[in-house]
Design an enzyme around this catalytic site. Sequence first.
Site, PDB file in Angstrom:
ATOM      1  N   HIS A 219       0.808  -1.219   0.000  1.00 21.96           N
ATOM      2  CA  HIS A 219       0.000   0.000   0.000  1.00 21.96           C
ATOM      3  C   HIS A 219       0.845   1.275   0.000  1.00 21.96           C
ATOM      4  O   HIS A 219       0.301   2.360  -0.146  1.00 21.96           O
ATOM      5  CB  HIS A 219      -0.943   0.001   1.210  1.00 21.96           C
ATOM      6  CG  HIS A 219      -2.171  -0.825   0.982  1.00 21.96           C
ATOM      7  ND1 HIS A 219      -2.123  -2.197   0.847  1.00 21.96           N
ATOM      8  CD2 HIS A 219      -3.484  -0.489   0.848  1.00 21.96           C
ATOM      9  CE1 HIS A 219      -3.346  -2.653   0.659  1.00 21.96           C
ATOM     10  NE2 HIS A 219      -4.185  -1.647   0.641  1.00 21.96           N
ATOM     11  N   SER A 223      -0.287  -0.867  -6.158  1.00 22.69           N
ATOM     12  CA  SER A 223      -0.188  -2.076  -6.987  1.00 22.69           C
ATOM     13  C   SER A 223       0.539  -1.783  -8.292  1.00 22.69           C
ATOM     14  O   SER A 223       0.424  -0.692  -8.850  1.00 22.69           O
ATOM     15  CB  SER A 223      -1.580  -2.619  -7.290  1.00 22.69           C
ATOM     16  OG  SER A 223      -2.260  -2.983  -6.107  1.00 22.69           O
ATOM     17  N   LYS A 247     -14.378  -8.349  -9.013  1.00 23.15           N
ATOM     18  CA  LYS A 247     -13.507  -9.172  -9.856  1.00 23.15           C
ATOM     19  C   LYS A 247     -12.855 -10.290  -9.035  1.00 23.15           C
ATOM     20  O   LYS A 247     -12.786 -11.440  -9.483  1.00 23.15           O
ATOM     21  CB  LYS A 247     -12.431  -8.290 -10.484  1.00 23.15           C
ATOM     22  CG  LYS A 247     -11.673  -8.944 -11.630  1.00 23.15           C
ATOM     23  CD  LYS A 247     -10.831  -7.917 -12.365  1.00 23.15           C
ATOM     24  CE  LYS A 247     -10.210  -8.506 -13.626  1.00 23.15           C
ATOM     25  NZ  LYS A 247      -9.470  -7.505 -14.402  1.00 23.15           N
ATOM     26  N   ASP A 248     -12.396  -9.956  -7.842  1.00 30.01           N
ATOM     27  CA  ASP A 248     -11.811 -10.980  -6.970  1.00 30.01           C
ATOM     28  C   ASP A 248     -12.868 -11.978  -6.520  1.00 30.01           C
ATOM     29  O   ASP A 248     -12.565 -13.173  -6.344  1.00 30.01           O
ATOM     30  CB  ASP A 248     -11.162 -10.326  -5.741  1.00 30.01           C
ATOM     31  CG  ASP A 248      -9.876  -9.590  -6.094  1.00 30.01           C
ATOM     32  OD1 ASP A 248      -9.249  -9.953  -7.104  1.00 30.01           O
ATOM     33  OD2 ASP A 248      -9.505  -8.658  -5.354  1.00 30.01           O
ATOM     34  N   GLU A 291       6.007 -34.063  -1.569  1.00 25.96           N
ATOM     35  CA  GLU A 291       4.786 -33.601  -2.222  1.00 25.96           C
ATOM     36  C   GLU A 291       5.139 -32.923  -3.546  1.00 25.96           C
ATOM     37  O   GLU A 291       6.251 -32.432  -3.746  1.00 25.96           O
ATOM     38  CB  GLU A 291       4.044 -32.622  -1.314  1.00 25.96           C
ATOM     39  CG  GLU A 291       3.362 -33.282  -0.112  1.00 25.96           C
ATOM     40  CD  GLU A 291       2.061 -33.964  -0.496  1.00 25.96           C
ATOM     41  OE1 GLU A 291       2.106 -34.917  -1.302  1.00 25.96           O
ATOM     42  OE2 GLU A 291       1.010 -33.563   0.011  1.00 25.96           O
TER      43      GLU A 291
END
Length: 447
Positions: A219, A223, A247-248, A291
């Site tokens: 922040h 972004s 959108k998220d 894994e």
Amino acid sequence: MSFAWAKQYEPQSGFTKWIDEKLPVPRLVYNAIGAGYPVPRNLNYMWNFGVLAGFCLMLQIVTGVILAMHYASNTEVAFGQVEHIMRNVNWGWMMRYAHANGASFFFIVIYLHIFRGLYYSSYKAPREMIWLLGVVIFLLMMATAFMGYVLPWGQMSFWGAKVITGLFGAIPLVGEPLQVWLVGGYAPNDSTLNRFFSLHFLLPFVIAGVVILHIWALHIPGSSNPTGVEVKKESDTVPFHPYYTAKDGFGLGVFLIFFTFMVFFLPNALGHPDNYIEANPLSTPAHIVPEWYFLPFYAILRAFTGDLTIPFTGIVLIQAKLLGVIAMFGSILVWFFLPWLDKSPVRSGHYRPMFKKFFWFGLIPTMIVLTICGGAPAEEPYVMLSQIFTAYYFLHFLVILPIISQIEVPKPLPYSITEAVIGSDEVPGGTDGGGDNPQAAVQPLPA
């Protein structure tokens, strides 16, 4: 990130004003994910993975706490307790499957998040600290996942723990005492299980703390975006809410479709069959593998089959085992130095022709081949392929990336984010469009 045009939080009632004065949590949330946080208007769905990673972390913490209420970190009963959770605890099967598959989906999201950052050079100034904290989160995730894999106390849990903790024994002088101290003995035992369970329970909360720092660091500069061009004016941004919350939300819905399909229809597809057999120190599995999300780094570890010696003397400088350990950790630690290895003034891979070719036809195939080799037996041709692609992996970051950042000619950048979105924008001098503007050809990074 602070902009004059960002909408300011204004309490609407006496209670919210009182809360804002005493403990301004609503203001903090509003400025972090609400209309008070302006975000570049051109973010694509590759920017969804940060939110998805946060959801996966919360899912793992919640399901992990519930599972911990019914688990016993004792080698005599651990395997049986996992079966007890699956068969006797209300919704225990779903908690266990959600937790186990949640780890795999967490790594899928994180890998996509990382490689998006690599392609769009999200590690460049002024976002170096965001990237560095992200690498720390990844390392903590790997430690947490490894310890969690040991807890079911199946065959692969035991022998995986024995192999990985045995790597510490390769460290000169302090290696063997460190290994004994970590394991609590000379082989994985009850002490190992207790220690790993404690750390597996604790580390997700440490990860959550580093995630808060990661978001805080985000922040400050704001972004990044697919063009790599910095925000210049109000028209370059939109409020995070409702545009990116919607959108998220859509991205989360798609994610949950795949996740729930795995949990309900293919819950064991990503696990290893041998781990459904109780641990037996007297029976070694034919093929010990970690894994799937560790496989590329496991391939790098196994790529070193010979000692580093002084030519013509036979004097061993570094044993093969230690070389593998150094290379495995170095393959991740090299990411810490990317902000200084890549000196290109352009961020986005869209505008870097040479970088794009080496990324899509060099780095991505390398990671795929290393993943395949990591899951394959330690025999030819997999050992040779591991060696070739391990060499390329380090060459890509330490040699190729610095060189192409110096010699490639990037494509012209748009003058602004708005121009990249709608095709025209006002630029200095009163002309429209930035494609032919020499000032827009290459936009230097801020100091």
